[in-house]
Design a protein around this motif. Structure first.
Motif, PDB file in Angstrom:
ATOM      1  N   SER A  92     -18.306  16.943  -5.376  1.00  0.00           N
ATOM      2  CA  SER A  92     -19.572  15.968  -4.460  1.00  0.00           C
ATOM      3  C   SER A  92     -20.813  17.301  -5.013  1.00  0.00           C
ATOM      4  O   SER A  92     -20.525  18.084  -3.559  1.00  0.00           O
ATOM      5  CB  SER A  92     -18.993  15.741  -3.156  1.00  0.00           C
ATOM      6  OG  SER A  92     -18.672  14.579  -3.599  1.00  0.00           O
ATOM      7  N   ARG A  94     -23.647  18.573  -3.825  1.00  0.00           N
ATOM      8  CA  ARG A  94     -24.823  18.093  -2.373  1.00  0.00           C
ATOM      9  C   ARG A  94     -25.851  19.400  -3.085  1.00  0.00           C
ATOM     10  O   ARG A  94     -27.088  18.945  -2.034  1.00  0.00           O
ATOM     11  CB  ARG A  94     -24.599  18.459  -0.834  1.00  0.00           C
ATOM     12  CG  ARG A  94     -23.841  17.207  -0.966  1.00  0.00           C
ATOM     13  CD  ARG A  94     -23.096  16.925   0.451  1.00  0.00           C
ATOM     14  NE  ARG A  94     -21.704  15.751  -0.018  1.00  0.00           N
ATOM     15  CZ  ARG A  94     -20.551  16.151  -0.008  1.00  0.00           C
ATOM     16  NH1 ARG A  94     -20.018  17.642  -0.257  1.00  0.00           N
ATOM     17  NH2 ARG A  94     -19.739  15.306   0.495  1.00  0.00           N
ATOM     18  N   GLY A 212     -23.213   7.625   0.290  1.00  0.00           N
ATOM     19  CA  GLY A 212     -22.847   6.472   0.757  1.00  0.00           C
ATOM     20  C   GLY A 212     -23.846   5.611   1.837  1.00  0.00           C
ATOM     21  O   GLY A 212     -23.919   4.632   2.399  1.00  0.00           O
ATOM     22  N   ARG A 255      -6.003  18.679  -2.516  1.00  0.00           N
ATOM     23  CA  ARG A 255      -6.123  17.542  -1.751  1.00  0.00           C
ATOM     24  C   ARG A 255      -5.026  17.019  -2.025  1.00  0.00           C
ATOM     25  O   ARG A 255      -3.767  17.471  -2.362  1.00  0.00           O
ATOM     26  CB  ARG A 255      -6.919  17.153  -3.230  1.00  0.00           C
ATOM     27  CG  ARG A 255      -8.220  16.802  -3.724  1.00  0.00           C
ATOM     28  CD  ARG A 255      -9.194  16.226  -2.007  1.00  0.00           C
ATOM     29  NE  ARG A 255     -10.429  16.991  -2.900  1.00  0.00           N
ATOM     30  CZ  ARG A 255     -11.010  17.582  -2.419  1.00  0.00           C
ATOM     31  NH1 ARG A 255     -10.003  18.398  -1.809  1.00  0.00           N
ATOM     32  NH2 ARG A 255     -12.516  18.131  -2.648  1.00  0.00           N
TER      33      ARG A 255
HETATM   34  C1  LIG Z   1     -18.173   5.693  -0.998  1.00  0.00           C
HETATM   35  C2  LIG Z   1     -18.329   6.871  -1.022  1.00  0.00           C
HETATM   36  C3  LIG Z   1     -19.619   7.584   0.279  1.00  0.00           C
HETATM   37  C4  LIG Z   1     -19.935   8.829   0.106  1.00  0.00           C
HETATM   38  N1  LIG Z   1     -21.095   8.953   0.539  1.00  0.00           N
HETATM   39  C5  LIG Z   1     -21.989  11.103   0.664  1.00  0.00           C
HETATM   40  C6  LIG Z   1     -22.287  10.446   1.629  1.00  0.00           C
HETATM   41  O1  LIG Z   1     -23.431   9.946   2.346  1.00  0.00           O
HETATM   42  N2  LIG Z   1     -23.416  11.688   1.703  1.00  0.00           N
HETATM   43  C7  LIG Z   1     -22.442  12.560   0.741  1.00  0.00           C
HETATM   44  O2  LIG Z   1     -22.721  14.032   1.126  1.00  0.00           O
HETATM   45  N3  LIG Z   1     -21.016  13.219   0.598  1.00  0.00           N
HETATM   46  C8  LIG Z   1     -20.497  11.562   0.267  1.00  0.00           C
HETATM   47  N4  LIG Z   1     -19.771  11.240  -0.536  1.00  0.00           N
HETATM   48  C9  LIG Z   1     -19.002  12.175  -1.114  1.00  0.00           C
HETATM   49  C10 LIG Z   1     -16.816  12.642  -0.477  1.00  0.00           C
HETATM   50  O3  LIG Z   1     -17.601  13.424   1.077  1.00  0.00           O
HETATM   51  C11 LIG Z   1     -16.328  13.723  -1.426  1.00  0.00           C
HETATM   52  O4  LIG Z   1     -16.171  12.782  -2.581  1.00  0.00           O
HETATM   53  C12 LIG Z   1     -14.853  14.325  -0.675  1.00  0.00           C
HETATM   54  O5  LIG Z   1     -15.846  15.229   0.392  1.00  0.00           O
HETATM   55  C13 LIG Z   1     -14.682  14.609  -1.564  1.00  0.00           C
HETATM   56  O6  LIG Z   1     -15.441  16.636  -2.008  1.00  0.00           O
HETATM   57  P1  LIG Z   1     -15.157  15.380  -4.015  1.00  0.00           P
HETATM   58  O7  LIG Z   1     -15.701  14.662  -4.075  1.00  0.00           O
HETATM   59  O8  LIG Z   1     -15.752  17.073  -3.876  1.00  0.00           O
HETATM   60  O9  LIG Z   1     -13.573  16.207  -3.906  1.00  0.00           O
HETATM   61  C14 LIG Z   1     -19.326   9.437  -0.192  1.00  0.00           C
HETATM   62  C15 LIG Z   1     -18.185   9.819  -0.836  1.00  0.00           C
HETATM   63  C16 LIG Z   1     -17.579   8.427  -1.767  1.00  0.00           C
HETATM   64  C17 LIG Z   1     -16.708   7.922  -2.442  1.00  0.00           C
END
Ligand SMILES: Cc1cc2nc3c(=O)[nH]c(=O)nc-3n(C[C@H](O)[C@H](O)[C@H](O)COP(=O)(O)O)c2cc1C
Length: 263
Positions: A92, A94, A212, A255
């Protein structure tokens, strides 16, 4: 025009299309050539499996002949190691570079998403795309207003006041999957399409993050719904921020082990 057509000259009468039809809508006629059961046209979800699976290219569906179709890749389409790299290296993102994602790249990705699976092959997913900085900022601002109205996540609201966008992370591109609320399974269809986008984007060096907070506002907050101006009866069910990652990840974070229970 008939929905299902088998060319009797080309057909090898192997029964493969009959076996493959998800709803058992095909049968052999008196000459052993497949045909559709009477009344089945209304049930057929036009998944095209009959057309796709016929080794002799005898089947046409809904006016689409085998010659009109792209050929499949050799199996498996992607090797195990490549899939593992893809799934483990996706993060993810950012923090994005201040660099636009070219619309041609977006179009290429959108084209690929046509093949994401959807409940009953209804293909209900549409995309709302934004690459205009002002519009993206307004989407983030409205989300902050939504959080404020519900008196939740004060730290996100405070960050916004201090000039930091923790909602959409000043990403250069937002892609929101929306669908008709009366589709069979819009949340799942949109989530699958969005995850497909997330994974496909990595091949273009594009990082992403699920949005999200924005999703919640897009579904529930009238000013946001008005701003997005979706067609009546449609809602946003999934959304991503996208852009070129500013930082490189040097390792894959741990994980939990996958929880598995065979029954
Ligand atoms: C349905 C969903 C909503 C999410 N919403 C946000 C969000 O609004 N802001 C954000 O920074 N990350 C958001 N995330 C990312 C998660 O925090 C992230 O997938 C998780 O911490 C794992 O990290 P990775 O994706 O790098 O493996 C969201 C993930 C999912 C699946």
């Amino acid at each position: 025009m008939k929905l299902f057509l088998a060319d009797a000259e080309k057909c090898k009468k192997d029964g493969i299309c009959i076996r493959e039809c998800p709803f058992n809508l095909l049968k052999e006629n008196t000459h052993g050539v497949p045909e559709m059961l009477s009344g089945a046209e209304a049930v057929c979800m036009r998944c095209g499996h009959c057309l796709a699976v016929c080794p002799s290219g005898a089947v046409s569906l809904a006016g689409v002949s085998p010659e009109m179709c792209e050929k499949t890749a050799n199996e498996p389409a992607v090797d195990e190691a490549a899939v593992e790299v893809l799934l483990k290296n996706r993060r993810s993102v950012r923090v994005y570079k201040n660099k636009a994602v070219p619309r041609e790249t977006v179009s290429r990705l959108m084209e690929m998403l046509r093949w994401a699976p959807t409940a009953k092959n209804l293909q209900p997913v549409h995309w709302l795309l934004a690459d205009d900085k002002e519009k993206i900022r307004e989407m983030a601002r409205l989300t902050v207003a939504f959080l404020h109205e519900n008196n939740v996540f004060p730290e996100i609201r405070e960050a916004w006041e201090a000039g930091e966008d923790m909602i959409l992370r000043s990403a250069p591109l937002i892609a929101a999957a929306y669908a008709a609320d009366d589709a069979l399974n819009p949340p799942t269809d949109c989530a699958i399409a969005t995850t497909s986008l997330e994974l496909a984007a990595t091949a273009f060096g594009i990082g992403s993050c699920w949005a999200g907070f924005f999703m919640r506002a897009a579904k529930n907050y009238r000013p946001m719904i008005d701003f997005l101006a979706l067609p009546e009866g449609h809602s946003v069910y999934a959304a991503l921020m996208l852009g070129y990652p500013k930082f490189k990840y040097h390792r894959i974070p741990p994980r939990r082990k996958t929880g598995i229970r065979w029954i």
